[in-house]
Write a protein that holds these residues in place. Structure first.
Motif, mmCIF file in Angstrom:
data_model
loop_
_atom_site.group_PDB
_atom_site.id
_atom_site.type_symbol
_atom_site.label_atom_id
_atom_site.label_comp_id
_atom_site.label_asym_id
_atom_site.label_seq_id
_atom_site.Cartn_x
_atom_site.Cartn_y
_atom_site.Cartn_z
ATOM 1 N N THR B 147 0.821 -1.207 0.000
ATOM 2 C CA THR B 147 0.000 0.000 0.000
ATOM 3 C C THR B 147 0.862 1.267 0.000
ATOM 4 O OG1 THR B 147 -0.111 0.121 2.396
ATOM 5 C CG2 THR B 147 -1.797 -1.196 1.309
ATOM 6 N N ILE B 148 2.147 1.080 -0.082
ATOM 7 C CA ILE B 148 3.159 2.138 -0.048
ATOM 8 C C ILE B 148 2.925 3.207 1.026
ATOM 9 C CG2 ILE B 148 3.921 1.789 -2.432
ATOM 10 C CD1 ILE B 148 2.569 4.500 -3.094
ATOM 11 N N PHE B 149 2.316 2.799 2.129
ATOM 12 C CA PHE B 149 2.227 3.724 3.266
ATOM 13 C C PHE B 149 3.616 3.865 3.865
ATOM 14 C CE2 PHE B 149 1.364 4.911 7.666
ATOM 15 C CZ PHE B 149 0.413 5.890 7.498
ATOM 16 N N ILE B 150 4.347 2.768 3.818
ATOM 17 C CA ILE B 150 5.728 2.779 4.282
ATOM 18 C C ILE B 150 6.649 2.651 3.084
ATOM 19 C CG2 ILE B 150 7.459 1.577 5.685
ATOM 20 C CD1 ILE B 150 5.121 0.504 7.340
ATOM 21 N N ASP B 151 7.676 3.484 3.068
ATOM 22 C CA ASP B 151 8.666 3.417 2.003
ATOM 23 C C ASP B 151 9.886 2.683 2.555
ATOM 24 O OD1 ASP B 151 9.701 4.968 -0.683
ATOM 25 O OD2 ASP B 151 11.275 4.741 0.816
ATOM 26 N N PHE B 152 10.209 1.548 1.945
ATOM 27 C CA PHE B 152 11.375 0.787 2.400
ATOM 28 C C PHE B 152 12.569 1.099 1.512
ATOM 29 C CE2 PHE B 152 8.061 -1.749 4.346
ATOM 30 C CZ PHE B 152 8.633 -2.088 5.558
ATOM 31 N N LYS B 153 13.637 1.490 2.185
ATOM 32 C CA LYS B 153 14.861 1.755 1.451
ATOM 33 C C LYS B 153 15.949 1.008 2.200
ATOM 34 C CE LYS B 153 17.618 5.814 0.092
ATOM 35 N NZ LYS B 153 18.897 5.522 0.748
ATOM 36 N N PHE B 154 16.738 0.264 1.463
ATOM 37 C CA PHE B 154 17.812 -0.458 2.140
ATOM 38 C C PHE B 154 19.012 0.456 2.308
ATOM 39 C CE2 PHE B 154 16.984 -4.969 2.981
ATOM 40 C CZ PHE B 154 15.659 -4.993 2.610
ATOM 41 N N ALA B 155 19.783 0.193 3.360
ATOM 42 C CA ALA B 155 20.941 1.029 3.674
ATOM 43 C C ALA B 155 21.910 1.038 2.497
ATOM 44 C CB ALA B 155 21.625 0.496 4.919
ATOM 45 N N GLU B 156 22.640 2.148 2.382
ATOM 46 C CA GLU B 156 23.615 2.263 1.289
ATOM 47 C C GLU B 156 24.736 1.246 1.479
ATOM 48 O OE1 GLU B 156 23.276 4.050 -1.356
ATOM 49 O OE2 GLU B 156 21.434 5.028 -0.662
ATOM 50 N N LYS B 157 25.157 1.133 2.752
ATOM 51 C CA LYS B 157 26.282 0.258 3.045
ATOM 52 C C LYS B 157 25.765 -1.062 3.605
ATOM 53 C CE LYS B 157 30.664 0.510 5.631
ATOM 54 N NZ LYS B 157 30.441 -0.253 6.861
ATOM 55 N N ASP B 158 26.221 -2.161 3.043
ATOM 56 C CA ASP B 158 25.818 -3.500 3.476
ATOM 57 C C ASP B 158 24.304 -3.637 3.654
ATOM 58 O OD1 ASP B 158 28.483 -4.208 3.581
ATOM 59 O OD2 ASP B 158 28.685 -3.603 5.687
ATOM 60 N N PRO B 159 23.553 -3.457 2.604
ATOM 61 C CA PRO B 159 22.093 -3.564 2.756
ATOM 62 C C PRO B 159 21.649 -4.974 3.138
ATOM 63 C CG PRO B 159 22.697 -3.331 0.430
ATOM 64 C CD PRO B 159 23.942 -3.115 1.221
ATOM 65 N N VAL B 160 22.296 -5.956 2.557
ATOM 66 C CA VAL B 160 21.890 -7.343 2.801
ATOM 67 C C VAL B 160 23.123 -8.191 3.064
ATOM 68 C CG1 VAL B 160 20.610 -9.316 1.887
ATOM 69 C CG2 VAL B 160 20.012 -7.006 1.145
ATOM 70 N N LYS B 161 23.016 -9.039 4.074
ATOM 71 C CA LYS B 161 24.131 -9.931 4.376
ATOM 72 C C LYS B 161 23.627 -11.362 4.446
ATOM 73 C CE LYS B 161 26.217 -7.340 7.636
ATOM 74 N NZ LYS B 161 26.829 -7.071 8.915
ATOM 75 N N LEU B 162 24.451 -12.293 3.976
ATOM 76 C CA LEU B 162 24.131 -13.694 4.156
ATOM 77 C C LEU B 162 24.945 -14.193 5.347
ATOM 78 C CD1 LEU B 162 24.220 -15.124 0.500
ATOM 79 C CD2 LEU B 162 22.374 -13.938 1.689
ATOM 80 N N VAL B 163 24.276 -14.833 6.291
ATOM 81 C CA VAL B 163 24.976 -15.334 7.470
ATOM 82 C C VAL B 163 24.974 -16.856 7.437
ATOM 83 C CG1 VAL B 163 25.053 -15.351 9.988
ATOM 84 C CG2 VAL B 163 24.277 -13.296 8.779
ATOM 85 N N GLY B 164 26.151 -17.406 7.262
ATOM 86 C CA GLY B 164 26.294 -18.870 7.274
ATOM 87 C C GLY B 164 25.755 -19.550 6.035
ATOM 88 N N ALA B 165 25.743 -18.823 4.909
ATOM 89 C CA ALA B 165 25.230 -19.418 3.678
ATOM 90 C C ALA B 165 26.209 -20.454 3.136
ATOM 91 C CB ALA B 165 25.007 -18.326 2.639
#
Lengths: 354, 213
Positions: B147-165
């Motif tokens: 519903t785009i009431f909330i705007d999600f923006k990922f951080a510029e630095k390290d937006p996503v990390k894989l842990v133990g992949a």
């Protein structure tokens, strides 16, 4: 409604019309549930929007920009008093763009204006009054909940939710009452004796000018009531009177009771910054901007109906019927709109609960 | 008469659908960093989010919370709010949507959730355990508000990390402002729902894909 004989058939007819509308709403309700069940994420309400870009995209971008600038301007106003002016300007611009989105009474006010014999001037007045009330409600909620009671967001959000549901119920009730009155008029127009086709053909045969003149002289409502032999519908002149304004008040209350989430957030933020007054000023600036957009749409709605009236007047066999049908349709739209909001099929602007 | 009817029906449609079509704009901005948590057996067990709210929403959320020191909020003082947050998020499926090789995967209720307040920023931390941990060749994880009431923006630095992949897993991250991605996304969405309910908000999705051998 001079005697019981007249009263009961008309009551029965109205009940039938209302029942019909109720059936349609329930049927739509069922259909919507099926659609909901297929929602792949089982997530929130469906926000269907197949097209982006163009005007809608531009409006969305603009209001987003202005909204974000409000918090910056509020922060700036803390140290620099002159920043309040830019805060007001931004809030005003935000209001103009924001009202193009849902939840600011465009649909209700416009439908109400179309359903009734309303003037452009009244449309503008209603738009401003309802936007002003929206602003006042927002200020009142934050002043009482946050400032006086120091309530938490959870409490405040509960209050907002209650108001939201109440406002949807109000829209539905308002629509139902419009359907009730307009349905009666529509049914009567349906049953009114119509001129013989031969007569209509004769009238169209080169006598248009004369015919039009006659209409101007009488006014279409008057002619209609003379046809029916009894007068229920309000004369245009009656609307300016106290009764007319009281009905207008119902529209104002219906629309104005629900504040917009943006205003609440701005007010609480302003309060946290120790600049509650600036937040209040910004809220009213937003309200004026909102009123302008709603008024423009209301004027378009009234003009469209006037145009429809003029076109339909040229065909006097069905003209009255078409106009009553339009009014009834507009009334039904308010009811449909209120019910859909209440049942959650049209997502209005969400209340700030997280 | 046709003209009148056409005019009026157009008007009616505009009101009824235009109202919901011109969807609300974001009122809340969230900056997210997310971790995909893998178990020792190489299955994806859950997603850990850290969502930082914008200052306006933070002010709203913090309203009325009693603190020992003014302007400083301890984790304990914020605990009831964190509780409210995760409870409210349930209704929105935590704005986190996972698909393993095309199949939708469900999350359990959040665990290890708390709020912290640092440098005037309010951040919600929570872990979403998967109902059934799984191994997937192609994992798609999306974070967005339909519903785009909330705007999600990922951080510029390290937006996503894989842990133990597991070895050899490749992670790709697409931001919503990537035009081609969103167009493709919309088509897929429209197709999936048989044209019904085309999800506008999906165009604002942050898309994480992990391809494993």
């Amino acid at each position: 409604m001079k005697s019981a004989k007249v009263l009961f058939p008309s009551l029965a007819r109205r009940l039938m019309v209302c029942a019909l509308v109720a059936i349609v709403v329930v049927a739509l309700d069922g259909a919507a549930h099926d659609v909901m069940a297929q929602n792949p994420f089982g997530g929130p309400r469906p926000a269907a929007e197949p097209e982006i870009g163009g005007l809608v995209g531009w409006i969305l971008t603009k209001q987003s920009e202005f909204y974000r600038e409000i918090s910056t301007a509020l922060r700036a106003a803390k140290s620099d008093g002159s920043a309040v002016w830019s805060l007001l300007a931004i809030s005003f611009a935000y209001g103009i763009f924001h009202a193009a989105g849902p939840g600011h009474g465009k649909a209700v006010i416009s439908s109400y204006l179309v359903a009734n014999q309303e003037t452009v001037r009244r449309g503008i007045a209603l738009s401003f009054a309802s936007a002003l009330m929206q602003s006042m409600v927002a200020v009142a909620i934050v002043a009482v909940c946050a400032w006086l009671l120091n309530a938490t967001a959870k409490t405040m959000c509960g209050a907002e939710k209650a108001i939201e549901i109440g406002s949807y119920a109000l829209i539905a009730a308002f629509g139902a009452s419009l359907v009730w009155t307009k349905g009666g008029r529509f049914v009567r127009a349906l049953q009114a004796p119509r001129p013989e086709p031969v007569l209509a053909a004769a009238a169209a045969d080169g006598h248009d000018h004369h015919h039009d003149h006659g209409h101007h002289h009488h006014g279409d409502d008057h002619v209609h009531d003379a046809h029916c032999g009894h007068s229920h519908g309000p004369e245009p002149s009656e609307l300016a009177g106290p009764g007319g304004w009281r009905r207008g008040l119902a529209a104002i209350l219906t629309v104005g009771i629900r504040p917009c989430s943006g205003a609440i957030l701005v007010l609480v933020f302003a309060l946290a910054q120790g600049l509650f007054w600036a937040g209040i000023a910004a809220t009213f600036a937003m309200g004026i901007g909102t009123a302008i957009t709603v008024a423009v749409i209301a004027v378009v709605a009234v003009s469209a109906k006037d145009l429809a009236r003029r076109v339909s007047e040229a065909r006097d066999s069905n003209g009255v019927l078409i106009m009553r049908g339009i009014e009834f349709g507009a009334a039904g739209l308010v009811l449909l709109f209120g019910s859909a909001l209440l049942l959650g099929y049209i997502a209005a602007e969400r209340v700030t609960c997280l | 008469m046709t003209l009148v009817l056409r005019l009026l029906s157009a008007l009616a449609l505009t009101f009824l659908f235009g109202a919901s079509a011109a969807e609300a704009h974001p009122h809340v901005w969230i900056t997210s960093t997310s971790e995909l948590i893998y178990g020792p057996d190489g299955t994806l067990t859950g997603v850990r989010h850290a969502w930082t709210f914008d200052e306006m929403f933070a002010a709203y959320a913090l309203q009325g919370i009693e603190t020992k020191t003014k302007g400083a909020y301890s984790r304990d003082e914020l605990a009831p709010l964190a509780q409210t947050n995760v409870e409210s998020l349930k209704e929105y499926a935590y704005f986190t949507f996972a698909k393993a090789d095309g199949k939708k995967e469900k999350f359990n209720e959040p665990v290890d959730y708390f709020l912290d307040y640092k440098d005037n920023a309010l951040t919600l931390h929570f872990t979403l355990p998967l109902k059934t941990p799984f191994k997937a060749k192609a994992l798609v994880l999306e974070v967005f508000d339909p519903t785009i009431f909330i705007d999600f923006k990922f951080a510029e630095k390290d937006p996503v990390k894989l842990v133990g992949a597991p070895e050899g897993c490749q992670m790709k991250f697409q931001r919503p402002n990537d035009g081609s991605a969103s167009a493709q996304r919309l088509n897929e969405q429209t197709f999936m729902n048989g044209g019904e309910n085309a999800n506008y908000g999906a165009m604002f999705a942050n898309k994480i894909t992990v391809d494993c051998p």
